[in-house]
Design a protein around this motif. Structure first.
Motif, PDB file in Angstrom:
ATOM      1  N   HIS A 249       8.116   9.389   8.023  1.00  0.00           N
ATOM      2  CA  HIS A 249       7.481  10.160   6.798  1.00  0.00           C
ATOM      3  C   HIS A 249       6.861   8.783   6.077  1.00  0.00           C
ATOM      4  O   HIS A 249       7.480   7.705   6.271  1.00  0.00           O
ATOM      5  N   CYS A 250       5.947   9.090   5.540  1.00  0.00           N
ATOM      6  CA  CYS A 250       5.460   7.951   4.686  1.00  0.00           C
ATOM      7  C   CYS A 250       5.448   8.416   3.163  1.00  0.00           C
ATOM      8  O   CYS A 250       5.621   9.472   2.830  1.00  0.00           O
TER       9      CYS A 250
ATOM     10  N   GLU B 163       0.967  -1.140   0.020  1.00  0.00           N
ATOM     11  CA  GLU B 163       0.070  -0.023  -0.092  1.00  0.00           C
ATOM     12  C   GLU B 163       0.809   1.297  -0.005  1.00  0.00           C
ATOM     13  O   GLU B 163       0.803   2.004  -0.797  1.00  0.00           O
ATOM     14  N   SER B 164       1.860   1.298   0.856  1.00  0.00           N
ATOM     15  CA  SER B 164       2.706   2.531   0.826  1.00  0.00           C
ATOM     16  C   SER B 164       3.824   2.100   2.008  1.00  0.00           C
ATOM     17  O   SER B 164       3.935   0.807   2.194  1.00  0.00           O
ATOM     18  N   GLY B 165       4.684   3.016   2.148  1.00  0.00           N
ATOM     19  CA  GLY B 165       5.751   2.611   2.885  1.00  0.00           C
ATOM     20  C   GLY B 165       6.419   3.672   3.687  1.00  0.00           C
ATOM     21  O   GLY B 165       5.796   4.842   3.683  1.00  0.00           O
ATOM     22  N   THR B 166       7.071   3.527   4.686  1.00  0.00           N
ATOM     23  CA  THR B 166       7.472   4.585   5.774  1.00  0.00           C
ATOM     24  C   THR B 166       8.998   4.585   5.524  1.00  0.00           C
ATOM     25  O   THR B 166       9.889   3.854   5.296  1.00  0.00           O
ATOM     26  N   LEU B 167       9.503   6.036   5.866  1.00  0.00           N
ATOM     27  CA  LEU B 167      11.003   6.251   6.039  1.00  0.00           C
ATOM     28  C   LEU B 167      10.984   6.868   7.538  1.00  0.00           C
ATOM     29  O   LEU B 167      10.409   7.686   7.831  1.00  0.00           O
ATOM     30  N   GLU B 168      11.816   6.087   8.158  1.00  0.00           N
ATOM     31  CA  GLU B 168      12.130   6.401   9.634  1.00  0.00           C
ATOM     32  C   GLU B 168      13.527   7.163   9.483  1.00  0.00           C
ATOM     33  O   GLU B 168      14.572   6.733   8.804  1.00  0.00           O
ATOM     34  N   VAL B 169      13.616   8.341  10.124  1.00  0.00           N
ATOM     35  CA  VAL B 169      14.763   9.174  10.398  1.00  0.00           C
ATOM     36  C   VAL B 169      15.307   9.452  11.600  1.00  0.00           C
ATOM     37  O   VAL B 169      14.448   9.925  12.334  1.00  0.00           O
ATOM     38  N   ILE B 170      16.531   9.340  11.988  1.00  0.00           N
ATOM     39  CA  ILE B 170      16.890   9.775  13.238  1.00  0.00           C
ATOM     40  C   ILE B 170      18.033  10.831  13.066  1.00  0.00           C
ATOM     41  O   ILE B 170      18.973  10.626  12.341  1.00  0.00           O
ATOM     42  N   LYS B 171      17.846  12.007  13.712  1.00  0.00           N
ATOM     43  CA  LYS B 171      18.810  12.794  13.698  1.00  0.00           C
ATOM     44  C   LYS B 171      19.756  13.253  14.836  1.00  0.00           C
ATOM     45  O   LYS B 171      19.048  13.217  16.048  1.00  0.00           O
ATOM     46  N   PHE B 172      21.020  13.238  14.997  1.00  0.00           N
ATOM     47  CA  PHE B 172      21.858  13.347  15.948  1.00  0.00           C
ATOM     48  C   PHE B 172      22.571  14.880  15.934  1.00  0.00           C
ATOM     49  O   PHE B 172      22.829  15.184  14.871  1.00  0.00           O
TER      50      PHE B 172
END
Length: 142
Positions: free
Chosen positions: A52-53, A32-41
């Motif tokens: 984000h999707c 259906e869709s996907g996600t993008l996970e981001v971690i910032k230091f």
């Protein structure tokens, strides 16, 4: 091994690590869709997670700040005051850093790869001048 958030902050304001596209399946079993996970230091030790999707309605889903990361890699997340928030997506503990600098959370085999070393992040209070100051005084100190 002891982990410190500043060690992952990069030589500028910070570094953004991300997990690649992870599809979610609809009821019919099709992607259906996907996600993008981001971690910032950030150079000052702050940590930001964002999800984000992808797909037709590509957008920011939610974000959260970690108040700190313990030396054993445990992340302590602050609950957002408003908006959508799904704690199950938040990494709990940094368990490994490989030779290439990829991060692994919660004992998984899926790497978080360095996406970029950013020079500003004004949305979250890191304008270019603050980044420059952090570059001069921040990395690897304190």
């Amino acid at each position: 091994m002891a982990y410190h958030a500043r060690d992952f902050a990069g030589s500028h304001c910070g570094c953004r690590y991300q997990q690649d596209y992870r599809p979610t399946l609809g009821r019919d079993g099709k992607k259906e869709s996907g996600t993008l996970e981001v971690i910032k230091f950030y150079y000052d030790g702050k940590i930001r997670f964002e999800q984000h999707c992808y797909g037709e309605a590509a957008t920011f889903v939610f974000g959260a700040w970690a108040e700190r990361m313990d030396e054993d890699g445990t992340l302590h997340w602050l609950r957002p005051k408003t908006g959508y928030y799904n704690e199950e997506y938040l990494p709990k503990k940094l368990t490994r850093v490989d030779e290439a600098g990829n991060l692994y959370f919660d004992g998984t085999v899926y790497p978080w790869k360095l996406a970029d070393d950013f020079t500003e992040d004004p949305r979250w209070g890191y304008p270019r001048w603050k980044v420059a100051l952090g570059k001069l005084t921040g990395r690897g100190r304190g």
